[in-house]
Write a protein that holds these residues in place. Structure first.
Motif, PDB file in Angstrom:
ATOM      1  N   ALA A  74       9.216 -40.747 120.422  1.00 51.23           N
ATOM      2  CA  ALA A  74       8.833 -39.350 120.588  1.00 51.23           C
ATOM      3  C   ALA A  74       8.513 -39.165 122.068  1.00 51.23           C
ATOM      4  O   ALA A  74       8.130 -40.119 122.754  1.00 51.23           O
ATOM      5  N   PHE A  75       8.651 -37.938 122.570  1.00 54.83           N
ATOM      6  CA  PHE A  75       8.531 -37.719 124.004  1.00 54.83           C
ATOM      7  C   PHE A  75       8.427 -36.240 124.313  1.00 54.83           C
ATOM      8  O   PHE A  75       8.669 -35.388 123.456  1.00 54.83           O
ATOM      9  N   GLY A  76       8.096 -35.946 125.545  1.00 59.43           N
ATOM     10  CA  GLY A  76       8.041 -34.572 126.005  1.00 59.43           C
ATOM     11  C   GLY A  76       7.388 -34.492 127.367  1.00 59.43           C
ATOM     12  O   GLY A  76       7.176 -35.505 128.037  1.00 59.43           O
ATOM     13  N   VAL A  77       7.074 -33.269 127.768  1.00 61.95           N
ATOM     14  CA  VAL A  77       6.407 -33.062 129.045  1.00 61.95           C
ATOM     15  C   VAL A  77       4.947 -32.687 128.793  1.00 61.95           C
ATOM     16  O   VAL A  77       4.608 -32.147 127.734  1.00 61.95           O
ATOM     17  N   LEU A  78       4.107 -32.996 129.758  1.00 62.21           N
ATOM     18  CA  LEU A  78       2.683 -32.683 129.687  1.00 62.21           C
ATOM     19  C   LEU A  78       2.437 -31.313 130.308  1.00 62.21           C
ATOM     20  O   LEU A  78       2.972 -31.015 131.387  1.00 62.21           O
ATOM     21  N   ASP A 103      -0.304 -38.981 115.898  1.00 56.60           N
ATOM     22  CA  ASP A 103       0.691 -38.724 114.848  1.00 56.60           C
ATOM     23  C   ASP A 103       2.080 -39.233 115.210  1.00 56.60           C
ATOM     24  O   ASP A 103       2.864 -39.565 114.321  1.00 56.60           O
ATOM     25  N   LYS A 104       2.414 -39.284 116.483  1.00 59.28           N
ATOM     26  CA  LYS A 104       3.770 -39.628 116.913  1.00 59.28           C
ATOM     27  C   LYS A 104       3.960 -41.117 117.211  1.00 59.28           C
ATOM     28  O   LYS A 104       5.063 -41.538 117.577  1.00 59.28           O
ATOM     29  N   ARG A 105       2.922 -41.925 117.046  1.00 59.43           N
ATOM     30  CA  ARG A 105       3.067 -43.366 117.307  1.00 59.43           C
ATOM     31  C   ARG A 105       4.204 -43.946 116.463  1.00 59.43           C
ATOM     32  O   ARG A 105       4.434 -43.520 115.337  1.00 59.43           O
ATOM     33  N   GLN A 106       4.892 -44.911 116.996  1.00 57.00           N
ATOM     34  CA  GLN A 106       6.010 -45.555 116.304  1.00 57.00           C
ATOM     35  C   GLN A 106       5.498 -46.705 115.440  1.00 57.00           C
ATOM     36  O   GLN A 106       5.642 -47.876 115.771  1.00 57.00           O
ATOM     37  N   LEU A 107       4.937 -46.362 114.304  1.00 56.67           N
ATOM     38  CA  LEU A 107       4.360 -47.368 113.417  1.00 56.67           C
ATOM     39  C   LEU A 107       5.373 -47.922 112.425  1.00 56.67           C
ATOM     40  O   LEU A 107       5.213 -49.029 111.928  1.00 56.67           O
ATOM     41  N   ASP A 108       6.404 -47.172 112.132  1.00 57.07           N
ATOM     42  CA  ASP A 108       7.457 -47.592 111.201  1.00 57.07           C
ATOM     43  C   ASP A 108       8.580 -48.257 111.993  1.00 57.07           C
ATOM     44  O   ASP A 108       8.943 -47.790 113.073  1.00 57.07           O
ATOM     45  N   LYS A 109       9.149 -49.314 111.463  1.00 54.58           N
ATOM     46  CA  LYS A 109      10.185 -50.051 112.203  1.00 54.58           C
ATOM     47  C   LYS A 109      11.459 -49.235 112.415  1.00 54.58           C
ATOM     48  O   LYS A 109      12.287 -49.593 113.244  1.00 54.58           O
ATOM     49  N   ASN A 110      11.612 -48.124 111.714  1.00 52.49           N
ATOM     50  CA  ASN A 110      12.790 -47.274 111.879  1.00 52.49           C
ATOM     51  C   ASN A 110      12.522 -46.008 112.689  1.00 52.49           C
ATOM     52  O   ASN A 110      13.423 -45.195 112.866  1.00 52.49           O
ATOM     53  N   SER A 111      11.299 -45.825 113.163  1.00 61.97           N
ATOM     54  CA  SER A 111      10.977 -44.592 113.891  1.00 61.97           C
ATOM     55  C   SER A 111      11.566 -44.606 115.301  1.00 61.97           C
ATOM     56  O   SER A 111      11.644 -45.643 115.950  1.00 61.97           O
ATOM     57  N   HIS A 112      11.975 -43.425 115.746  1.00 61.24           N
ATOM     58  CA  HIS A 112      12.522 -43.252 117.087  1.00 61.24           C
ATOM     59  C   HIS A 112      11.408 -42.874 118.054  1.00 61.24           C
ATOM     60  O   HIS A 112      10.344 -42.412 117.638  1.00 61.24           O
ATOM     61  N   ASP A 172      17.678 -32.771 122.443  1.00 63.17           N
ATOM     62  CA  ASP A 172      17.277 -34.097 122.900  1.00 63.17           C
ATOM     63  C   ASP A 172      17.839 -35.153 121.960  1.00 63.17           C
ATOM     64  O   ASP A 172      18.254 -34.845 120.840  1.00 63.17           O
ATOM     65  N   SER A 173      17.831 -36.398 122.406  1.00 59.82           N
ATOM     66  CA  SER A 173      18.246 -37.493 121.530  1.00 59.82           C
ATOM     67  C   SER A 173      17.307 -38.681 121.742  1.00 59.82           C
ATOM     68  O   SER A 173      16.686 -38.809 122.792  1.00 59.82           O
ATOM     69  N   ALA A 174      17.216 -39.539 120.719  1.00 51.41           N
ATOM     70  CA  ALA A 174      16.323 -40.690 120.819  1.00 51.41           C
ATOM     71  C   ALA A 174      16.782 -41.804 119.893  1.00 51.41           C
ATOM     72  O   ALA A 174      17.431 -41.558 118.876  1.00 51.41           O
ATOM     73  N   THR A 175      16.423 -43.024 120.279  1.00 51.12           N
ATOM     74  CA  THR A 175      16.587 -44.203 119.435  1.00 51.12           C
ATOM     75  C   THR A 175      15.216 -44.861 119.353  1.00 51.12           C
ATOM     76  O   THR A 175      14.227 -44.338 119.873  1.00 51.12           O
ATOM     77  N   ARG A 176      15.172 -46.028 118.770  1.00 58.59           N
ATOM     78  CA  ARG A 176      13.907 -46.763 118.668  1.00 58.59           C
ATOM     79  C   ARG A 176      13.344 -47.114 120.043  1.00 58.59           C
ATOM     80  O   ARG A 176      12.132 -47.142 120.233  1.00 58.59           O
TER      81      ARG A 176
END
Length: 161
Positions: A39-43, A28-37, A66-70
């Motif tokens: 996604a991340f976290g800990v296991l 679900d979190k894959r960056q498939l859209d060119k504007n998506s940032h 947290d913060s994120a860019t592409r």
């Protein structure tokens, strides 16, 4: 340990069990859209005493501070640590921090110099355990582990679909 899990057989004598829940989050979190940032976290999971087998139960997701860019992210450890501590307490010490994960906006992910530097810091902060690092690309998932100072992709799987 899991009711529904996929067992991933990996090179270098490592076995990794990944819950269906976690695989679903990553898809679900894959960056498939060119504007998506990113996604991340800990296991969150566990490992065998000999560090040859891992159980990945779940993960944290980006938190409010947290913060994120592409192509980058800044994980603020305190919020993620609260989630890890909660799993540790509710599992009576069987679940804990076993690494990090994040996405890349490329089909098959390759770790950047920033990724590798961050992974080295994670290992320095956690000398009591082996860690795994997962990058989710648009098509492929790669699991990395450090061996003799080098990070190798020990498992790669198509995650699209």
């Amino acid at each position: 340990m899991f009711v529904h899990s996929n067992q991933l057989l990996v090179t270098e004598n490592t076995r990794i069990h990944v819950s269906e829940k976690l695989l679903g989050i990553w898809r679900d979190k894959r960056q498939l859209d060119k504007n998506s940032h990113e996604a991340f976290g800990v296991l969150i999971g566990s490992q065998s005493e000999c560090e040859s087998e891992f159980w990945l139960e779940t993960c944290t997701l980006p938190q409010s501070q947290d913060s994120a860019t592409r192509t980058s992210f800044n994980l603020r450890a305190s919020q993620h640590q609260i989630v890890v501590d909660s799993y540790y307490e509710s599992s009576k010490g069987t679940l804990g921090y076993v690494g990090t994960w994040h996405t890349h906006p490329e089909q098959s992910p390759i770790p950047s110099h920033v990724d590798i530097a961050d992974w080295r810091k994670c290992i320095e902060r956690n000398p009591d355990r082996a860690l795994l690092f997962v990058i989710i690309g648009q098509l492929d998932m790669c699991i990395f582990r450090e061996s003799n100072g080098t990070f190798n992709c020990i498992y790669k799987e198509r995650i699209d679909g």
